[in-house]
Design an enzyme around this catalytic site. Sequence first.
Site, mmCIF file in Angstrom:
data_model
loop_
_atom_site.group_PDB
_atom_site.id
_atom_site.type_symbol
_atom_site.label_atom_id
_atom_site.label_comp_id
_atom_site.label_asym_id
_atom_site.label_seq_id
_atom_site.Cartn_x
_atom_site.Cartn_y
_atom_site.Cartn_z
ATOM 1 N N ARG A 31 0.830 -1.220 0.000
ATOM 2 C CA ARG A 31 0.000 0.000 0.000
ATOM 3 C C ARG A 31 0.857 1.260 0.000
ATOM 4 N NH1 ARG A 31 -3.234 -1.370 5.216
ATOM 5 N NH2 ARG A 31 -1.117 -2.052 5.629
ATOM 6 N N ASN A 49 -6.043 -3.022 2.091
ATOM 7 C CA ASN A 49 -5.946 -4.479 2.171
ATOM 8 C C ASN A 49 -7.341 -5.047 2.304
ATOM 9 O OD1 ASN A 49 -3.143 -4.683 2.118
ATOM 10 N ND2 ASN A 49 -2.936 -4.736 4.343
#
Length: 127
Positions: free
Chosen positions: A52, A70
């Site tokens: 990320r 996620n």
Amino acid sequence: MSLLPLAAAAVAAPRIPLRLFGRGLAATMSTSGSLKSVDYEVFGNVQGVCFRMYTEGEAKKIGVVGWVKNTRKGTVTGQVQGSEDKVNSMKSWLSKVGSPSSRIDHTNFSNEKSISKLEYSNFSIRY
Ligand SMILES: *[C@@H]1O[C@H](CO)[C@@H](O)[C@H](O)[C@H]1NC(C)=O
Ligand SMILES: *[C@@H]1O[C@H](CO)[C@@H](O)[C@H](O)[C@H]1NC(C)=O
């Protein structure tokens, strides 16, 4: 004093504004050109590998907005919006590059569409 430096300056001077103009034009074209939005989901070893963070960094570098998060099933999902060429660059990164320790098996894209304006002001990580 020789006239040469002056002549060189006269030749060099117009290049600066021209180059700036070129850059300004490119920026205008990319913001006024067609905008698009796409949802993505990345499959592979993509959690616990700074995926990320790297996605946010790449999005900011390219200049697209949207988000990344996620999922509970071990994938990374999100949305990307921006000019068509920038979104395409981000799609390619999400399919082939990722974070250094990640392994991308597959990336799917859905809901790809033209939009008239960006729906986000930045690219952020969601939790
Ligand atoms: C990606 O594919 C999976 C399984 O086919 C699907 O459940 C998911 O909604 C897709 N994600 C996106 C963002 O299209
Ligand atoms: C980024 O955008 C989101 C909404 O799209 C907003 O909630 C958040 O405050 C923004 N963050 C920054 C640093 O601008």
